[in-house]
Scaffold this motif. Structure first.
Motif, PDB file in Angstrom:
ATOM      1  N   VAL A  74       0.851  -1.192   0.000  1.00 15.73           N
ATOM      2  CA  VAL A  74       0.000   0.000   0.000  1.00 15.73           C
ATOM      3  C   VAL A  74       0.890   1.247   0.000  1.00 15.73           C
ATOM      4  O   VAL A  74       1.843   1.325   0.779  1.00 15.73           O
ATOM      5  N   PRO A  75       0.601   2.225  -0.854  1.00 12.58           N
ATOM      6  CA  PRO A  75       1.364   3.475  -0.813  1.00 12.58           C
ATOM      7  C   PRO A  75       1.164   4.173   0.538  1.00 12.58           C
ATOM      8  O   PRO A  75       0.029   4.376   0.969  1.00 12.58           O
ATOM      9  N   VAL A  76       2.262   4.506   1.188  1.00 13.35           N
ATOM     10  CA  VAL A  76       2.175   5.144   2.505  1.00 13.35           C
ATOM     11  C   VAL A  76       3.318   6.134   2.664  1.00 13.35           C
ATOM     12  O   VAL A  76       4.435   5.891   2.207  1.00 13.35           O
ATOM     13  N   GLN A  77       2.995   7.250   3.286  1.00 13.75           N
ATOM     14  CA  GLN A  77       4.000   8.259   3.634  1.00 13.75           C
ATOM     15  C   GLN A  77       3.851   8.541   5.116  1.00 13.75           C
ATOM     16  O   GLN A  77       2.764   8.899   5.578  1.00 13.75           O
ATOM     17  N   LEU A  78       4.926   8.366   5.867  1.00 14.53           N
ATOM     18  CA  LEU A  78       4.946   8.698   7.285  1.00 14.53           C
ATOM     19  C   LEU A  78       5.670  10.019   7.443  1.00 14.53           C
ATOM     20  O   LEU A  78       6.850  10.128   7.107  1.00 14.53           O
ATOM     21  N   GLU A  79       4.947  11.025   7.903  1.00 13.57           N
ATOM     22  CA  GLU A  79       5.519  12.361   8.124  1.00 13.57           C
ATOM     23  C   GLU A  79       5.694  12.555   9.631  1.00 13.57           C
ATOM     24  O   GLU A  79       4.704  12.601  10.368  1.00 13.57           O
ATOM     25  N   VAL A  80       6.936  12.619  10.075  1.00 10.44           N
ATOM     26  CA  VAL A  80       7.230  12.858  11.476  1.00 10.44           C
ATOM     27  C   VAL A  80       7.425  14.361  11.648  1.00 10.44           C
ATOM     28  O   VAL A  80       8.302  14.956  11.011  1.00 10.44           O
ATOM     29  N   ILE A  81       6.599  14.961  12.489  1.00  9.13           N
ATOM     30  CA  ILE A  81       6.649  16.399  12.722  1.00  9.13           C
ATOM     31  C   ILE A  81       7.600  16.648  13.892  1.00  9.13           C
ATOM     32  O   ILE A  81       7.309  16.302  15.043  1.00  9.13           O
ATOM     33  N   ARG A  82       8.758  17.198  13.584  1.00 11.86           N
ATOM     34  CA  ARG A  82       9.804  17.425  14.588  1.00 11.86           C
ATOM     35  C   ARG A  82       9.347  18.440  15.632  1.00 11.86           C
ATOM     36  O   ARG A  82       8.810  19.496  15.300  1.00 11.86           O
ATOM     37  N   GLY A  83       9.538  18.053  16.893  1.00 13.55           N
ATOM     38  CA  GLY A  83       9.214  18.933  18.009  1.00 13.55           C
ATOM     39  C   GLY A  83       7.743  18.976  18.369  1.00 13.55           C
ATOM     40  O   GLY A  83       7.361  19.649  19.324  1.00 13.55           O
ATOM     41  N   ALA A  84       6.894  18.242  17.650  1.00 14.96           N
ATOM     42  CA  ALA A  84       5.453  18.288  17.895  1.00 14.96           C
ATOM     43  C   ALA A  84       5.028  17.217  18.884  1.00 14.96           C
ATOM     44  O   ALA A  84       5.571  16.115  18.913  1.00 14.96           O
ATOM     45  N   GLY A  85       4.020  17.557  19.663  1.00 18.44           N
ATOM     46  CA  GLY A  85       3.447  16.619  20.616  1.00 18.44           C
ATOM     47  C   GLY A  85       2.209  15.952  20.052  1.00 18.44           C
ATOM     48  O   GLY A  85       2.128  15.655  18.863  1.00 18.44           O
TER      49      GLY A  85
ATOM     50  N   PHE B   7      -0.918  19.040  16.433  1.00 17.35           N
ATOM     51  CA  PHE B   7      -0.042  20.017  15.800  1.00 17.35           C
ATOM     52  C   PHE B   7      -0.802  20.606  14.633  1.00 17.35           C
ATOM     53  O   PHE B   7      -1.890  20.151  14.292  1.00 17.35           O
ATOM     54  N   GLY B   8      -0.244  21.589  14.028  1.00 20.14           N
ATOM     55  CA  GLY B   8      -0.900  22.215  12.888  1.00 20.14           C
ATOM     56  C   GLY B   8       0.027  23.207  12.243  1.00 20.14           C
ATOM     57  O   GLY B   8       1.244  23.041  12.271  1.00 20.14           O
ATOM     58  N   GLY B   9      -0.573  24.210  11.676  1.00 22.28           N
ATOM     59  CA  GLY B   9       0.198  25.236  11.007  1.00 22.28           C
ATOM     60  C   GLY B   9       0.077  25.115   9.504  1.00 22.28           C
ATOM     61  O   GLY B   9      -0.359  24.094   8.976  1.00 22.28           O
ATOM     62  N   PRO B  10       0.453  26.166   8.797  1.00 19.04           N
ATOM     63  CA  PRO B  10       0.308  26.202   7.342  1.00 19.04           C
ATOM     64  C   PRO B  10       1.045  25.073   6.621  1.00 19.04           C
ATOM     65  O   PRO B  10       0.513  24.502   5.672  1.00 19.04           O
ATOM     66  N   ALA B  11       2.240  24.737   7.042  1.00 21.92           N
ATOM     67  CA  ALA B  11       3.005  23.693   6.341  1.00 21.92           C
ATOM     68  C   ALA B  11       2.311  22.338   6.464  1.00 21.92           C
ATOM     69  O   ALA B  11       2.242  21.571   5.494  1.00 21.92           O
ATOM     70  N   VAL B  12       1.790  22.036   7.640  1.00 19.24           N
ATOM     71  CA  VAL B  12       1.094  20.760   7.846  1.00 19.24           C
ATOM     72  C   VAL B  12      -0.197  20.729   7.035  1.00 19.24           C
ATOM     73  O   VAL B  12      -0.490  19.747   6.339  1.00 19.24           O
ATOM     74  N   ARG B  13      -0.975  21.803   7.098  1.00 20.87           N
ATOM     75  CA  ARG B  13      -2.228  21.871   6.311  1.00 20.87           C
ATOM     76  C   ARG B  13      -1.943  21.743   4.821  1.00 20.87           C
ATOM     77  O   ARG B  13      -2.650  21.013   4.114  1.00 20.87           O
ATOM     78  N   ASP B  14      -0.908  22.395   4.344  1.00 21.77           N
ATOM     79  CA  ASP B  14      -0.556  22.307   2.921  1.00 21.77           C
ATOM     80  C   ASP B  14      -0.178  20.881   2.536  1.00 21.77           C
ATOM     81  O   ASP B  14      -0.538  20.408   1.458  1.00 21.77           O
ATOM     82  N   ARG B  15       0.538  20.203   3.405  1.00 23.95           N
ATOM     83  CA  ARG B  15       0.949  18.820   3.136  1.00 23.95           C
ATOM     84  C   ARG B  15      -0.273  17.904   3.018  1.00 23.95           C
ATOM     85  O   ARG B  15      -0.350  17.073   2.125  1.00 23.95           O
ATOM     86  N   VAL B  16      -1.219  18.059   3.934  1.00 25.32           N
ATOM     87  CA  VAL B  16      -2.426  17.231   3.918  1.00 25.32           C
ATOM     88  C   VAL B  16      -3.267  17.547   2.678  1.00 25.32           C
ATOM     89  O   VAL B  16      -3.743  16.637   1.993  1.00 25.32           O
ATOM     90  N   ARG B  17      -3.434  18.815   2.371  1.00 20.75           N
ATOM     91  CA  ARG B  17      -4.202  19.198   1.174  1.00 20.75           C
ATOM     92  C   ARG B  17      -3.569  18.618  -0.092  1.00 20.75           C
ATOM     93  O   ARG B  17      -4.263  18.108  -0.969  1.00 20.75           O
ATOM     94  N   ALA B  18      -2.262  18.710  -0.196  1.00 20.58           N
ATOM     95  CA  ALA B  18      -1.568  18.185  -1.378  1.00 20.58           C
ATOM     96  C   ALA B  18      -1.766  16.674  -1.498  1.00 20.58           C
ATOM     97  O   ALA B  18      -1.981  16.155  -2.596  1.00 20.58           O
TER      98      ALA B  18
END
Length: 140
Positions: A106-117, A120-131
């Motif tokens: 199965v195609p899978v991408q694991l994105e580990v957000i450094r320093g996040a508990g 999390f959120g923010g523009p970069a994370v939202r952009d990644r999910v939208r893309a």
């Protein structure tokens, strides 16, 4: 037997086309192997409450709640997001899911957000999910 589901528009599938998982618990029996803010094996832990019994005493129920039990080659693509400082759900849980999906092809991408508990959120994370969803969702 009806030809189609009456709640589903004709010619439009309700099959899941893509999944974005945010720090989901996967294998309850492995959660306490990693330090965190709670005792996941406790009889009153969220995991034990979910299955209705202490998790260490009922591995059969835990197995039925474990998404790894249901991974198959026809699963949709996954984007898994997890903070590397999550005190509630160990990062290892997302790694388990990503490994099982990869093993099934199965195609899978694991994105580990450094320093996040845990959250999390923010523009970069939202952009990644939208893309991710834009690239995978089929539009009529």
């Amino acid at each position: 037997m009806p030809e189609s589901d009456p709640g589903e528009p004709a010619g439009v599938s309700s099959r899941v086309q893509a999944v974005c998982d945010w720090f989901g618990p996967i294998d309850f029996l492995q959660m306490n192997r990693f330090p965190g803010a709670m005792d996941h094996d406790a009889p009153d832990s969220p995991e034990s409450l979910l299955i209705g019994d202490p998790i260490q005493e009922h591995p059969d129920k835990v197995r039925r709640a474990n998404p790894l039990t249901y991974v198959s080659a026809d699963d949709p693509p996954f984007l898994i997001m997890h903070g590397d400082r999550d005190p509630l759900v160990p990062l290892h849980q997302s790694q388990l899911l990503a490994d099982a999906l990869r093993a099934a092809g199965v195609p899978v991408q694991l994105e580990v957000i450094r320093g996040a508990g845990h959250g999390f959120g923010g523009p970069a994370v939202r952009d990644r999910v939208r893309a991710f969803f834009r690239a995978r969702l089929q539009h009529p």
